[in-house]
Enzyme design. Structure first.
Site, mmCIF file in Angstrom:
data_model
loop_
_atom_site.group_PDB
_atom_site.id
_atom_site.type_symbol
_atom_site.label_atom_id
_atom_site.label_comp_id
_atom_site.label_asym_id
_atom_site.label_seq_id
_atom_site.Cartn_x
_atom_site.Cartn_y
_atom_site.Cartn_z
ATOM 1 C CE LYS A 41 50.930 68.513 74.148
ATOM 2 N NZ LYS A 41 49.554 68.190 73.722
ATOM 3 C CE1 TYR A 262 61.938 100.456 80.505
ATOM 4 C CE2 TYR A 262 61.730 98.113 81.000
ATOM 5 C CZ TYR A 262 62.441 99.170 80.452
ATOM 6 O OH TYR A 262 63.647 98.925 79.852
HETATM 7 C C1 LIG Z 1 48.853 67.632 74.722
HETATM 8 C C2 LIG Z 1 47.973 66.477 74.500
HETATM 9 C C3 LIG Z 1 47.766 65.521 75.512
HETATM 10 C C4 LIG Z 1 48.267 65.731 76.929
HETATM 11 O O1 LIG Z 1 47.439 66.687 77.541
HETATM 12 P P1 LIG Z 1 47.614 67.138 79.068
HETATM 13 O O2 LIG Z 1 46.442 68.015 79.304
HETATM 14 O O3 LIG Z 1 48.897 67.872 79.147
HETATM 15 O O4 LIG Z 1 47.613 65.901 79.886
HETATM 16 C C5 LIG Z 1 47.037 64.386 75.202
HETATM 17 N N1 LIG Z 1 46.502 64.226 73.961
HETATM 18 C C6 LIG Z 1 46.657 65.143 72.984
HETATM 19 C C7 LIG Z 1 46.023 64.905 71.662
HETATM 20 C C8 LIG Z 1 47.385 66.289 73.226
HETATM 21 O O5 LIG Z 1 47.500 67.215 72.259
#
Ligand SMILES: *Cc1c(COP(=O)(O)O)cnc(C)c1O
Length: 373
Positions: A41, A262
């Site tokens: 993702k 800044y």
């Molecule tokens: C993002 C996600 C994962 C992967 O999680 P990590 O901590 O990056 O390994 C697995 N399952 C679900 C439902 C997620 O949203």
């Protein structure tokens, strides 16, 4: 290093696809008898969906998880035969499009289940999908009571779609000692008994590493693939995947007592040399990683020497105190390392009071990306 970068380019993001593939293989080995998916993702945690998924598929991954329909569609074009799950579930009215690209939604509410069932009914398609059961996170997923009520309909084959996975998600796997882990693992272990014959999946990266007894049929690592830290404590066993280098646009001398950047929040304690690099918060180097008179900030490697970021981080520029770098070892146009070698993505994240996940997914589009096979 600067030779690999065209002179006009300002920053270099190098993705080590061999390390990514090696990480997947090592996680698969840890998964034992369970299948190992890959969570890709958010553009594969910022490293690039296309390149990452090709490398992962070549390494042997056959099941992928994305968050959104657009990600699923991109992935489907790339890999026509792999299994793709859509973590954020079924948007209202999108069943036909989701089916159309052969993607399996992770159904996270009874409304989604009803809608998917109606689509399966009307179309006569098999309509494979995952059922997400909430075991203690209050985010996505039907309740345990809803799952109990749904299960008998599955056993009697009254359900018109095809459940191919029953899954849940751990809220605290990065802290294996947290009591909620046991609660969730126990709740999940009991509820899946009501879904005989449907593969089960609970673990993300941290769960995979911390709870071998809870791997079930499929594990879903994300961050560990990309070299990020999954467990809060202990050594990170994964290989780094991302290296981040930025170009020095100018080197300047600055007098003791003057301020940098800044807000004039950092005053120099000695006559100093500063390297100004072309990267900033618009490139995912969070403002919170800057420094002030009262706060240490992140560091960069300049000619292999760790140097502190000086003052506030701007949108496009950062000052680095290079007073300790011998002048003949560094010049305008050289690259400094923000992530890589002895600086992990989690080191940088820690200075910005966030996590490696947020740094990786925020890196932005201005980096020139180089992929090493
Ligand atoms: C993002 C996600 C994962 C992967 O999680 P990590 O901590 O990056 O390994 C697995 N399952 C679900 C439902 C997620 O949203």
């Amino acid at each position: 290093m600067s030779d690999s970068l065209p002179p006009e380019a300002t920053g270099l993001l190098t993705v080590d696809l061999a390390a990514l593939a090696a990480n997947w293989k090592s996680l698969k080995k840890r998964a034992g008898g369970a299948n190992c998916a890959a969570v890709v993702k958010a553009d594969a945690y910022g490293v690039g969906l296309e390149q990452a998924t090709q490398a992962l598929a070549k390494a042997g991954a056959e099941t992928f998880f994305v968050a959104t329909f657009d990600e699923a569609a991109r992935l489907r074009t790339l890999l026509p035969t792999v299994t793709i799950y859509l973590l954020n579930g079924l948007n209202a009215g999108s069943a036909e499009s989701v089916c159309g690209i052969d993607v399996r939604p992770v159904l996270g509410s009874m409304e989604e289940i009803d809608e998917w069932e109606a689509h399966a009914d009307a179309s006569g398609e098999e309509a494979p999908a995952a059922i997400h059961i909430d075991t203690g996170m209050n985010r996505h997923g039907i309740t345990l009571a809803e799952a109990e009520a749904l299960a008998p309909r599955l056993v009697t084959e009254e359900i018109t779609f095809t459940p191919t996975l029953v899954m849940s998600h751990l809220a605290c796997a990065d802290e294996p000692e947290h009591a909620l882990n046991r609660v969730q693992i126990d709740a999940f272990s009991s509820i899946i008994k009501k879904f005989p014959g449907v593969p089960a999946s609970l673990c993300n990266s941290a769960g995979l590493l911390a709870f071998p007894e809870a791997h079930f049929d499929l594990v879903r690592p994300g961050i560990a693939l990309y070299g990020g830290r999954a467990l809060n404590a202990g050594e990170n066993p994964m290989q780094p995947v991302v290296k981040l280098e930025a170009r020095i646009v100018t080197i300047r001398d600055a007098k003791a007592g003057t301020s940098v950047g800044y807000g004039a929040r950092l005053h120099l304690r000695r006559d100093s040399r500063l390297a100004i690099i072309s990267a900033g918060y618009a490139d995912g180097i969070f403002r919170a990683a800057g420094s002030s008179d009262n706060k240490k900030g992140a560091e960069a490697l300049v000619a292999d020497i760790r140097c502190p970021l000086a003052g506030r981080i701007s949108m496009d520029l950062i000052a680095i105190d290079i007073t300790d770098v011998p002048p003949d070892q560094i010049r305008r146009g050289d690259l400094v390392t923000l992530i890589g070698d002895s600086i992990s993505v989690d080191d940088l994240a820690g200075h910005a009071r966030t996590i490696g996940y947020e740094v990786l997914t925020s890196l932005g589009r201005r980096w020139k990306r180089i992929y090493h096979e």
